[in-house]
Design an enzyme around this catalytic site. Structure first.
Site, mmCIF file in Angstrom:
data_model
loop_
_atom_site.group_PDB
_atom_site.id
_atom_site.type_symbol
_atom_site.label_atom_id
_atom_site.label_comp_id
_atom_site.label_asym_id
_atom_site.label_seq_id
_atom_site.Cartn_x
_atom_site.Cartn_y
_atom_site.Cartn_z
ATOM 1 N N GLU A 155 -9.422 6.024 2.683
ATOM 2 C CA GLU A 155 -10.444 5.291 3.355
ATOM 3 C C GLU A 155 -9.484 4.150 3.481
ATOM 4 O OE1 GLU A 155 -9.792 5.475 0.052
ATOM 5 O OE2 GLU A 155 -9.268 3.423 -0.212
ATOM 6 N N LYS B 84 0.827 -1.192 -0.071
ATOM 7 C CA LYS B 84 0.168 -0.113 -0.081
ATOM 8 C C LYS B 84 1.075 1.463 0.066
ATOM 9 C CE LYS B 84 -4.106 -1.993 0.269
ATOM 10 N NZ LYS B 84 -5.081 -1.718 -0.905
ATOM 11 N N SER C 153 1.352 -9.781 -0.874
ATOM 12 C CA SER C 153 1.303 -8.211 -0.615
ATOM 13 C C SER C 153 1.546 -7.568 0.486
ATOM 14 C CB SER C 153 -0.128 -7.727 -1.283
ATOM 15 O OG SER C 153 -1.166 -8.719 -0.466
HETATM 16 C C1 LIG Z 1 -1.904 -6.891 2.539
HETATM 17 C C2 LIG Z 1 -2.881 -6.504 1.549
HETATM 18 N N1 LIG Z 1 -3.031 -7.047 0.482
HETATM 19 C C3 LIG Z 1 -4.001 -6.760 -0.549
HETATM 20 C C4 LIG Z 1 -5.042 -5.874 -0.183
HETATM 21 C C5 LIG Z 1 -6.095 -5.769 -1.127
HETATM 22 O O1 LIG Z 1 -6.070 -4.678 -1.865
HETATM 23 P P1 LIG Z 1 -5.554 -4.624 -3.370
HETATM 24 O O2 LIG Z 1 -6.422 -5.546 -4.246
HETATM 25 O O3 LIG Z 1 -5.775 -3.070 -3.944
HETATM 26 O O4 LIG Z 1 -4.245 -5.129 -3.660
HETATM 27 C C6 LIG Z 1 -4.986 -5.371 0.855
HETATM 28 C C7 LIG Z 1 -5.875 -4.152 1.181
HETATM 29 O O5 LIG Z 1 -5.860 -3.657 2.363
HETATM 30 C C8 LIG Z 1 -3.988 -5.651 1.820
HETATM 31 O O6 LIG Z 1 -3.741 -4.911 3.136
#
Ligand SMILES: Cc1ncc(COP(=O)(O)O)c(C=O)c1O
Lengths: 291, 442
Positions: B154, B132, B421
């Protein structure tokens, strides 16, 4: 290789012919009559189906006699980004009690059986309309006796096709103009507009604060008047007779929404009609120097 | 920037192929005619073409915001082309965020599944523990460049909120974070962290009190504070130019992955796998590979308690196109066009929409989208902890689970890259309750 900006491209690509087939519409007739009487219109916003279908029908039927000149009827949406708590809650109440877009159109059809003069404008967001089917919705609205549409999340950049079809069916697309709207954007907004122009009084969501009439508003209305022959309504933040009267002196119409919706929620249909009467009286007195 | 930014929004902010009449390369994209009608022209049966149905994306917002969003687009395009802006971004990415993140060969996971080689792109090792911050940093620098003093955001899981609060502190800007009351309860550590960083947290009780309502509330704040406020949207959704801008700031994930794999293995991956909430980590990973037809792209949505249960957050697998939060995309909605509640064990995937570029990649067939349940994600958390000594976020665990399934079905010459992620510390409560119920009671 960046994409060209949306704002600079839009007026070229998406502006329909600015012909208005609505010179003899209910809206035009109502504004002409009010002009002759030197009086501003009271536009009342209520959410269709709030608090429940039967109370909402009752309220709708009695609004004109209480002094509403034009009725704005909200089409509920689960995620109304531009609305404050009062209208959000009204939508939730209506949804909980089974309101749908089809029922809203039926409400208008029934209303028209008894009242063929008071203009009704539907206000809402795109998704429920798309789901219903855009063409089907426009047709059904026109047949039910709807006079115009205020679509919060349909800017002129995306609205040309819808506006053209609405016009073919005699439905006015009422443009929203905000304090942030730069003069350069006005032609595109007005080109897709009929019925009247809705000038949002301040930057914010519906009902979020009480409107202070500032000199800016006065001059903004003058600027609008110079660019468009359409009547101008002012809304957002009108909560009492004093504010309504102040607007009635500088605009063609005064929109009252959240205050009415709150009164309805707190004290019922009769109380909402009582507030309508008070507001109508203030507006009637406004240009005669009473206040 | 890299030269493969191919899927661009057109002048109305819709995602269409960069070459008019063209289509993104992809194994499953054969129906070119149908494709261009869908994305470039009107909808079938509609003589003069309707803008509403011509593609995904757009800018469906209230008039008050239209001029402002136009300004952001202009400022962003300007910043994007400005070497000084890019240099500052790169410097902070390196020294503050800790990029480049490793591309790690997960040896024991690979052994466990006994098939394809599994690599993890370690976005969990970024400052603040998730991808993020790539986007938060980029947008905050843009806000600063535009002279905006107040950032709003948000947040669902709280990772985006923490990232924005962090960069706001670093750049000396004010910060207000909108968070659903339900999410505040299940992500307490992140709430405390944001407060410690100096952000104001506003609980959102409206609607279902989760991410979509937080986004509604942030948009309402923005409408009321247009003069000094910049809204940092946390995923590749929202009105144009957000989906494109967030994608560009996240594209560093895929750009690095590509360089790293070429440098160490001398080849491109066969398959990329990433979880999809709004879709920013997935777009970030996919973007640099969009033109490599041989690279398979897989997005993993949250199937919650199962797609058939109705309690899920899989907008592409279980939703239909509609308009929400300023863009046209796939949404969970009922027959009346009212938005349905999403459900996922991971707050970060608990959103009833998906970024419009994913909607486009889905329909074109360039990427495919599958869904993984709460229980399967939990299983992947346990496995990754025990075999690799890495605690993944519940969101990322959705991608890990599917990668495991794919790996088991493929040969050892295949290479799968999974976007890890984020890290799972924030999810310890939920994970403990489900995987070690006896501990949770103690
Ligand atoms: C660690 C992590 N992965 C994935 C996401 C999902 O978001 P996005 O699909 O935009 O990557 C989030 C959202 O809060 C997150 O905290």
């Amino acid at each position: 290789m960046s994409a060209p900006s949306l704002t600079t491209e839009m007026s070229k690509t998406d502006t329909p012919n600015p012909v208005s087939p609505n010179a003899d519409s209910r809206l035009a007739r109502r504004f002409a009559a009010l002009k002759a009487a030197d009086r501003a219109a009271l536009v009342t916003y209520v959410m269709a189906g709030d608090p429940d279908p039967s109370a909402s029908r009752d309220l709708l039927a009695r609004l004109p006699a209480a002094g509403a000149d034009i009725i704005e009827l909200g089409m509920l949406f689960s995620d109304p980004m531009a609305d404050g708590v009062a209208i959000q809650r009204a939508g939730q109440r209506a949804l909980a009690n089974g309101q749908t877009l089809a029922l809203t159109l039926e409400m208008v059809r029934d209303f028209r059986q008894r009242d063929d003069d008071t203009p009704i404008v539907l206000m809402g967001y795109l998704n429920p309309l798309q789901r219903f089917g855009e063409d089907r919705f426009l047709q059904a609205a026109a047949e039910a006796g709807v006079d115009g549409l205020i679509l919060v999340d349909l800017p002129p950049e995306h609205g040309a096709a819808m506006t053209a079809r609405a016009r073919d069916l005699g439905l006015a697309r009422i443009p929203l103009v905000a304090p942030t709207t730069p003069p350069g954007r006005l032609p595109a907004l007005l080109a897709q507009g009929d019925g009247f122009v809705y000038r949002i009084a301040f930057n914010g969501v519906t009902g979020s604060r009480r409107l202070d009439i500032a000199a800016e508003l006065d001059s903004a209305l003058d600027a609008l008047k110079r660019q468009s022959p359409l009547p101008v309504a002012v809304g957002f933040g009108v909560r009492d007779g004093g504010t309504a009267a102040a607007i009635a002196r500088i605009a063609d119409a005064v929109v009252v929404g959240s205050a009415l919706v709150e009164r309805l929620a707190a004290a019922g249909v009769d109380a909402a009609l009582e507030l309508t009467r008070e507001l109508a009286e203030s507006i009637q007195g406004a240009r005669r120097g009473e206040s | 920037m890299n030269s493969t930014l191919k899927t661009l929004p057109d002048h109305n902010g819709f995602f269409v192929p960069a070459v008019p009449g063209g289509h993104p390369s992809g194994r499953r994209c054969r129906d070119v005619k149908n494709f261009s009608r869908k994305f470039l022209g009107g909808s079938p049966g509609d003589g003069h073409g309707t803008q509403l149905n011509r593609g995904y994306g757009g800018r469906y917002v209230a008039e008050t915001l239209m001029p402002l969003i136009g300004e952001i687009e202009a400022a962003y395009d300007d910043a994007r082309a400005d070497p000084a802006f890019q240099a500052r971004l790169h410097e902070l990415q390196r020294d503050y965020v800790g990029r480049a993140t490793p591309l790690y060969f997960a040896e024991r996971l690979t052994e466990h599944f006994g098939g394809a080689q599994i690599y993890l792109k370690r976005e969990d090792l970024n400052h603040t523990g998730a991808h993020k911050i790539n986007n938060a940093l980029g947008q905050a620098l843009l806000a600063q460049r535009m002279g905006r003093q107040r950032l709003i955001a948000e947040t669902g899981a709280g990772m985006h909120g923490v990232a924005v609060a962090t960069v706001a502190a670093r750049l000396g800007l004010g910060c207000v974070v909108y968070m659903g009351a339900t999410d505040i309860e299940r992500q307490q550590p992140n709430v405390q962290r944001m407060r410690l960083l100096g952000a104001e947290i506003v609980p959102v009780h409206s609607g279902t009190a989760t991410l979509k309502d937080a986004m509604n509330e942030a948009l309402r704040d923005w409408v009321a504070n247009v003069d000094d406020t910049f809204y940092i949207i946390g995923t590749v959704a929202g009105p144009a130019p957000y989906p494109r801008m967030v994608r560009d700031f996240q594209a560093v994930i895929g750009v690095e992955t590509r360089e790293q794999l070429l440098a160490t293995q001398g080849r491109l991956p066969d398959t990329l796998v990433a979880c999809v909430g709004g879709g920013s980590n997935a777009m970030g990973l996919f973007h640099a590979f969009l033109d490599d037809a041989a690279v398979t792209l897989v997005g993993v949505e949250a199937a919650g308690e199962g797609l058939e249960s109705g309690r899920h957050a899989a907008s592409l697998n279980g939703g239909e196109p509609g308009i929400l939060h300023g863009n046209r995309t796939y949404l969970l909605q009922d027959g009346d066009g009212q938005i349905r509640d999403a459900h996922s064990i991971s707050a970060g995937l608990d959103y009833p929409g998906v970024g419009p570029e994913h909607a486009y990649l889905h329909d074109s067939g360039r990427a495919s989208y599958v869904a993984v349940t709460d229980d399967e994600a939990l299983e992947a958390v346990g496995l990754c902890c025990r075999l690799e000594g890495i605690l993944p976020a519940l969101e990322s665990a959705h991608a890990l689970y599917h990668a495991g399934q794919l790996a088991a079905a493929q040969g050892p010459d295949q290479v799968i890259v999974v976007c890890l992620s984020g890290r799972g510390d924030k999810d310890m409560d939920t994970i403990t309750r489900h995987l070690m119920p006896e501990e949770a009671q103690a």
